[in-house]
Design an enzyme around this catalytic site. Sequence first.
Site, mmCIF file in Angstrom:
data_model
loop_
_atom_site.group_PDB
_atom_site.id
_atom_site.type_symbol
_atom_site.label_atom_id
_atom_site.label_comp_id
_atom_site.label_asym_id
_atom_site.label_seq_id
_atom_site.Cartn_x
_atom_site.Cartn_y
_atom_site.Cartn_z
ATOM 1 N N HIS A 282 0.819 -1.215 0.000
ATOM 2 C CA HIS A 282 0.000 0.000 0.000
ATOM 3 C C HIS A 282 0.853 1.265 0.000
ATOM 4 O O HIS A 282 2.079 1.220 0.088
ATOM 5 C CB HIS A 282 -0.929 0.006 1.218
ATOM 6 C CG HIS A 282 -0.225 -0.012 2.544
ATOM 7 N ND1 HIS A 282 0.324 1.122 3.110
ATOM 8 C CD2 HIS A 282 0.014 -1.018 3.426
ATOM 9 C CE1 HIS A 282 0.862 0.815 4.277
ATOM 10 N NE2 HIS A 282 0.702 -0.480 4.488
ATOM 11 N N CYS A 298 2.876 -4.913 6.760
ATOM 12 C CA CYS A 298 2.574 -4.744 5.340
ATOM 13 C C CYS A 298 3.799 -4.206 4.602
ATOM 14 O O CYS A 298 4.833 -3.926 5.195
ATOM 15 C CB CYS A 298 1.400 -3.787 5.163
ATOM 16 S SG CYS A 298 -0.181 -4.481 5.715
#
Length: 330
Positions: A282, A298
């Site tokens: 992301h 992440c």
Amino acid sequence: MIRLFAGLILLACFAAPAMAGPDAAAVNNAEFRGKPPANDKIDPIVVKAQVLLDRANFSPGEIDGKLGENAQKALRAFAEAKGLIVNKQPLTPEVWSALIATSADAIVVDYKIAAADVKGPFLKKLPARMEDMKRLKALSYTSPREAIAEKFHMSEALLAALNPGKKFDQADQTISVINVIAKETKPIATRVEVDKSAQTVKAFANSELIAFFPATVGSEEKPTPSGVLKVTSIDARPHYRYNPDYKFKEVRSRRAFTIRPGPNNPVGTQWIGLSAEGYGIHGTANPSKVSKAESHGCVRLTNWDADKLAKLLKKGIEVAFIERQAANRK
């Protein structure tokens, strides 16, 4: 007293003049002569190299004009892809020549600030705590300066240096910006490789490296997954949904909550979901900290890099997590 006055005049005559920031001509006409650029100040040569890397899909992350860690990673990846040898100094005459050959377009160009650039709404301040973000209607930019800098993949400091004295909050004002050349791409990647040790992301079309990005990858508290996952979703302007099972140490809430979309959302402008629950690739609200901070497990890219990667992907593509450097040390 006369001697003191004369001494002050003499000092003034020999004092070094204040260094001016780089201008468009200095960047556009920059030529590498073999002397390594400094890595602690804005250098026209580095600005030019970073822009050419960005255009060639070897992202230096935020274009800041400094030969920092991310710029060096991108230069080494570019050199490797071109079959060039680099040692301690990643910017060599050979690498420079190969970069120059990739694009002949101007590096810095004039840009007239549009009404949309200054319209807003803008946040007065980006909250530090996620719990406070959930009350906002949108996680917008904090200023036209931040919005324009991100639009052209550059740091706010570089934007200011190229435009001394300008405030960026007036439409129709002409400023100097990086000439970002966006090329439409189809989903052509067949595999993505995340190097957890080097903190990089590579996209491949079969065996060909087609895109490279510096990344923030996990932490000791929340490590990034291992093995091979698959892309399960690709969402622009995502909501961020906090699950108390994540147990982030800086979040005190024991209830789930949602943060609305925007470039300053905790996952930025793009969410590429993976087949391990809660994990993805992301964007970020802090492009300057990519690969210089920790994530919650992440893989974090600049917003524009996350958007570029998303255009290369489709659901089902494999994402392999490796620790190549660690393996090489054994």
